[in-house]
Design a protein around this motif. Sequence first.
Motif, PDB file in Angstrom:
ATOM      1  N   TYR A 260      -8.933   3.771   8.380  1.00 14.22           N
ATOM      2  CA  TYR A 260      -9.103   2.733   7.355  1.00 14.22           C
ATOM      3  C   TYR A 260      -8.009   1.698   7.583  1.00 14.22           C
ATOM      4  O   TYR A 260      -6.829   2.045   7.667  1.00 14.22           O
ATOM      5  N   ARG A 261      -8.393   0.434   7.728  1.00  8.62           N
ATOM      6  CA  ARG A 261      -7.400  -0.594   8.008  1.00  8.62           C
ATOM      7  C   ARG A 261      -7.704  -1.842   7.200  1.00  8.62           C
ATOM      8  O   ARG A 261      -8.778  -2.434   7.310  1.00  8.62           O
ATOM      9  N   GLN A 262      -6.745  -2.230   6.379  1.00 10.52           N
ATOM     10  CA  GLN A 262      -6.878  -3.461   5.619  1.00 10.52           C
ATOM     11  C   GLN A 262      -6.741  -4.647   6.574  1.00 10.52           C
ATOM     12  O   GLN A 262      -5.903  -4.639   7.472  1.00 10.52           O
ATOM     13  N   GLN A 263      -7.560  -5.678   6.377  1.00 13.45           N
ATOM     14  CA  GLN A 263      -7.577  -6.814   7.291  1.00 13.45           C
ATOM     15  C   GLN A 263      -6.973  -8.044   6.621  1.00 13.45           C
ATOM     16  O   GLN A 263      -7.307  -8.372   5.484  1.00 13.45           O
ATOM     17  N   THR A 264      -6.085  -8.700   7.372  1.00 17.03           N
ATOM     18  CA  THR A 264      -5.378  -9.843   6.820  1.00 17.03           C
ATOM     19  C   THR A 264      -6.213 -11.108   6.918  1.00 17.03           C
ATOM     20  O   THR A 264      -7.196 -11.185   7.655  1.00 17.03           O
ATOM     21  N   GLY A 265      -5.780 -12.133   6.185  1.00 18.39           N
ATOM     22  CA  GLY A 265      -6.392 -13.450   6.289  1.00 18.39           C
ATOM     23  C   GLY A 265      -7.662 -13.593   5.481  1.00 18.39           C
ATOM     24  O   GLY A 265      -8.014 -12.763   4.635  1.00 18.39           O
ATOM     25  N   GLN A 266      -8.390 -14.679   5.787  1.00 19.64           N
ATOM     26  CA  GLN A 266      -9.630 -14.999   5.097  1.00 19.64           C
ATOM     27  C   GLN A 266     -10.505 -15.822   6.017  1.00 19.64           C
ATOM     28  O   GLN A 266     -10.043 -16.340   7.034  1.00 19.64           O
TER      29      GLN A 266
ATOM     30  N   SER B 202      -7.029  -8.799  -4.228  1.00 14.33           N
ATOM     31  CA  SER B 202      -8.029  -7.751  -4.033  1.00 14.33           C
ATOM     32  C   SER B 202      -7.316  -6.411  -3.913  1.00 14.33           C
ATOM     33  O   SER B 202      -6.125  -6.346  -3.606  1.00 14.33           O
ATOM     34  N   SER B 203      -8.040  -5.343  -4.165  1.00 12.27           N
ATOM     35  CA  SER B 203      -7.481  -4.002  -4.058  1.00 12.27           C
ATOM     36  C   SER B 203      -8.564  -3.056  -3.576  1.00 12.27           C
ATOM     37  O   SER B 203      -9.761  -3.320  -3.733  1.00 12.27           O
ATOM     38  N   ASP B 204      -8.127  -1.954  -2.987  1.00 12.01           N
ATOM     39  CA  ASP B 204      -9.090  -0.991  -2.456  1.00 12.01           C
ATOM     40  C   ASP B 204      -8.376   0.341  -2.270  1.00 12.01           C
ATOM     41  O   ASP B 204      -7.141   0.411  -2.267  1.00 12.01           O
ATOM     42  N   ASP B 205      -9.150   1.403  -2.115  1.00 11.04           N
ATOM     43  CA  ASP B 205      -8.583   2.708  -1.809  1.00 11.04           C
ATOM     44  C   ASP B 205      -9.544   3.443  -0.891  1.00 11.04           C
ATOM     45  O   ASP B 205     -10.729   3.098  -0.800  1.00 11.04           O
ATOM     46  N   ARG B 206      -9.018   4.439  -0.223  1.00 10.31           N
ATOM     47  CA  ARG B 206      -9.833   5.113   0.781  1.00 10.31           C
ATOM     48  C   ARG B 206      -9.315   6.527   1.023  1.00 10.31           C
ATOM     49  O   ARG B 206      -8.104   6.758   1.077  1.00 10.31           O
ATOM     50  N   PHE B 207     -10.249   7.469   1.171  1.00  9.19           N
ATOM     51  CA  PHE B 207      -9.943   8.845   1.555  1.00  9.19           C
ATOM     52  C   PHE B 207     -10.346   9.019   3.012  1.00  9.19           C
ATOM     53  O   PHE B 207     -11.486   8.738   3.387  1.00  9.19           O
TER      54      PHE B 207
ATOM     55  N   GLY C 168       0.814  -1.208   0.000  1.00  9.02           N
ATOM     56  CA  GLY C 168       0.000   0.000   0.000  1.00  9.02           C
ATOM     57  C   GLY C 168       0.845   1.254   0.000  1.00  9.02           C
ATOM     58  O   GLY C 168       1.973   1.266   0.491  1.00  9.02           O
ATOM     59  N   TYR C 169       0.290   2.321  -0.568  1.00 11.38           N
ATOM     60  CA  TYR C 169       0.946   3.611  -0.483  1.00 11.38           C
ATOM     61  C   TYR C 169      -0.078   4.643  -0.039  1.00 11.38           C
ATOM     62  O   TYR C 169      -1.295   4.478  -0.225  1.00 11.38           O
ATOM     63  N   GLY C 170       0.417   5.692   0.581  1.00 10.77           N
ATOM     64  CA  GLY C 170      -0.462   6.741   1.058  1.00 10.77           C
ATOM     65  C   GLY C 170       0.133   8.113   0.836  1.00 10.77           C
ATOM     66  O   GLY C 170       1.357   8.283   0.803  1.00 10.77           O
ATOM     67  N   ILE C 171      -0.742   9.087   0.659  1.00 10.90           N
ATOM     68  CA  ILE C 171      -0.361  10.486   0.536  1.00 10.90           C
ATOM     69  C   ILE C 171      -1.184  11.263   1.565  1.00 10.90           C
ATOM     70  O   ILE C 171      -2.394  11.053   1.688  1.00 10.90           O
TER      71      ILE C 171
ATOM     72  N   ILE D  63      -6.854  20.838   9.764  1.00  9.31           N
ATOM     73  CA  ILE D  63      -7.500  20.144   8.660  1.00  9.31           C
ATOM     74  C   ILE D  63      -6.496  19.161   8.081  1.00  9.31           C
ATOM     75  O   ILE D  63      -5.353  19.530   7.783  1.00  9.31           O
ATOM     76  N   GLY D  64      -6.904  17.926   7.925  1.00  2.72           N
ATOM     77  CA  GLY D  64      -6.001  16.925   7.379  1.00  2.72           C
ATOM     78  C   GLY D  64      -6.741  15.926   6.520  1.00  2.72           C
ATOM     79  O   GLY D  64      -7.958  15.750   6.620  1.00  2.72           O
ATOM     80  N   ALA D  65      -6.008  15.260   5.662  1.00  2.00           N
ATOM     81  CA  ALA D  65      -6.602  14.232   4.809  1.00  2.00           C
ATOM     82  C   ALA D  65      -5.515  13.261   4.371  1.00  2.00           C
ATOM     83  O   ALA D  65      -4.338  13.629   4.269  1.00  2.00           O
ATOM     84  N   ARG D  66      -5.926  12.037   4.108  1.00  3.78           N
ATOM     85  CA  ARG D  66      -5.014  10.998   3.643  1.00  3.78           C
ATOM     86  C   ARG D  66      -5.721  10.159   2.591  1.00  3.78           C
ATOM     87  O   ARG D  66      -6.898   9.823   2.738  1.00  3.78           O
ATOM     88  N   PHE D  67      -4.969   9.811   1.540  1.00  5.14           N
ATOM     89  CA  PHE D  67      -5.475   8.887   0.530  1.00  5.14           C
ATOM     90  C   PHE D  67      -4.607   7.645   0.549  1.00  5.14           C
ATOM     91  O   PHE D  67      -3.379   7.711   0.474  1.00  5.14           O
ATOM     92  N   ASP D  68      -5.256   6.471   0.668  1.00  2.00           N
ATOM     93  CA  ASP D  68      -4.566   5.183   0.690  1.00  2.00           C
ATOM     94  C   ASP D  68      -5.010   4.326  -0.475  1.00  2.00           C
ATOM     95  O   ASP D  68      -6.201   4.305  -0.831  1.00  2.00           O
ATOM     96  N   ASP D  69      -4.057   3.597  -1.034  1.00  2.00           N
ATOM     97  CA  ASP D  69      -4.344   2.623  -2.081  1.00  2.00           C
ATOM     98  C   ASP D  69      -3.677   1.311  -1.699  1.00  2.00           C
ATOM     99  O   ASP D  69      -2.471   1.275  -1.422  1.00  2.00           O
ATOM    100  N   PHE D  70      -4.453   0.224  -1.640  1.00  2.00           N
ATOM    101  CA  PHE D  70      -3.968  -1.066  -1.157  1.00  2.00           C
ATOM    102  C   PHE D  70      -4.110  -2.150  -2.211  1.00  2.00           C
ATOM    103  O   PHE D  70      -5.007  -2.113  -3.061  1.00  2.00           O
TER     104      PHE D  70
END
Length: 731
Positions: free
Chosen positions: A504-510, A475-480, A432-435, A451-458
């Motif tokens: 925003y937190r990506q969850q491991t496993g299945q 799988s892939s996802d993104d979040r503001f 993942g990367y974030g700005i 004021i703050g903001a973050r964009f994540d791409d996983f």
Amino acid sequence: MKNLKNTPAGLGLGVALGLTIAVPVAAQTQNSADEAKIEEIFVLGERRAYQGNFDDLENPTADQTMSEELLLQVGAINLDDALDLSASVARQNNFGGLWNSFSIRGFSGDINLPSGFLVNGFNAGRGFGGPRDLVGIESMEVLKGPRSALFGRGEPGGTVNLVTKRPKFETGGYIRGTIGKWKQARLEGDYQTVLGANENVGLRLVGFYEDSDSFREPAESEKVGFYPSLNWKVSDQTSLSYDLEYTSQELPFDRGVVYSEDFGFSPRDVFVGENVPIETQVIGHQLELQNNFDDNWSFLGGVGFRETSLEGDAFESQFGSRQTYFLNGETVSRFFRSRDFDSEYFVLRGELAGEFQTGQLRHRVTLGMDYDKFDNTLVIDRFRSRFGGDINALTPSDLASDLILEIDNPVYGANLNPIAGANTNRNEVLKGYGIYIQDQIDLTDQLQVRIGARFDDFEQDLTNFLASPATTITSSDDRFSPQFGAVYQVNDGVSLYASYGEGYRQQTGQDFQQNQFDPNITESKEIGLKMDLGEIYKTVEGSIGLTLFQVEQSNFLVNDDRPAATAVGFFSIPAGEAESTGLEFDANLEFENNLSFWISYAYTDAEFSNSFADVDGFGFTIDSGDPVINSPEHQFNIQASKGLSLGGMPASIGGGIFYTDERNGFVGSDFILPDYTTVRLFSEIKPIDKLSLRLDVDNLFDETFYTNSFANVWVGPGTPRRWRFTATYSF
């Protein structure tokens, strides 16, 4: 505004595990003396990412900082001991003692991985390196509330950050030895010096060795750690630092005690595993570059790489109808698992920070980006006994072959190598990367907004090698994720604040049907009051904070207790939504008469906010309003210390009281862990210069208590009364 050196933003050590950017070295409003002090801090590499050029009263967040002095005062050796100082933090299932797991404000992270604490601002809880020792830690921060706009992929209730020991360009150190109950023997050392013709390179060497038995015989452990660091003053504007983390541990896999409604808890001193240690190891590298462009703008960048491993065999208590303790209260039936876990974690980060004016408005800006990759391999083989509920049908041969242990006369080593079949073999890669950007604006002399903001791409790749042929799910996802805050400074010593943030937190496993989980989403709100007592009173230093908070989660994972799932292994299942509301009071007080207090209280109401029942109708049911596991409503910790003189020798005495309310111990059931109160005392004296002698007594009244639970067959017992004697020689 106070100069940066005297604020939490200027204390602690710089970030190492990634690329970050520091805050302006000096504000334009500060005088030249302040600028010189701040520049010295920068050159020494004592800046931290994310913190910004803020006094604590200017931050719209509730933070707690545990200094090295406080950690020594309470005798904290490991991370769990230190986390108990914060009433907002509660212990969670710790995987048989093999990692650190905790919740903040009622919520924990991934139940199948260690909690995601930070080291110098970067994620270091991922992986399998064993529980964290504190010998290489300068201070610890509990950063509560909405942080995702900057920190990114953190835990839902807040973030824990460990600040490591780094060179301070001086020569000296200490050697410390400890002996204690259950044959505890511990040796640690810390030495630093300066190198180079210009003495522009600082070197620090920190390490420890510990060997100990346990009150749960025959469990025993052996640990060793080495944490050297270098800091190079490249120029007056630039510094480069390097940290190495090495820890190797042999630990018992201890799932704890078993509870039955008919027979109560099994004895806390009876170990239901086997004396076959689990071996864990971590090797980590952190490289950090800091550069100051001018008085207002600076850059902090870094890279980190961390490898961990966990390998060994474990004997664990059975669930449900397979558990003989539920039938006779005399035996514990177990199953066997062999594990081989490996992980690699890579982090890259860069952060630019500074300040500027637009008209009458002052802006303090942080702008950055990061990239991380977590490569995680799990291999598990398992053997389960044939026992299915008929205790009368068991023969002596069955007791051995079915891994059943008699509580009154436990015989260990009867069947250490059962024939185990493949249970799990998978590799998971999360990238993942974030700005992110944050701007804190001074609207008036008293009112500031953030004021703050973050964009994540996983991206997530999960390969199951047990499938034929092996299958990979991607799988892939993104979040503001936005963040907002406001601070109103009533006067120099009092401020009011409010904040809102999304996580925003990506969850491991299945799950057991091999479906990947959707991300966990968090919304956090809080309002609070802060007081800097040194600005108000002449006879006391310290701070007081009062906070009201609310945290909401969606896609909350819990243990999947359905027979269809447990027959294959242990899995999680998304149970929907949960909510935590509460109140916190924290105080850190130091009086002129050498009397100090640490006070932390939290009321936390963490519960499910929706109803959930598994589709097969076999397992548990969760109703709206049911409590979240291992989350006490009330928790507090009070520590006190008094400095004095005995026969002309410096000395101190003190102690503490820790209370934890009752908690749910098994999701979807009425199993409750009882509340408990423990008391500790300590005394210390310096008979000669450079030598100190210390005695600690923990759990003074020998309280029987239980710290955490995964289920009614995996309950962590607290340690009985114990003593420790420590001698420290400084040089």
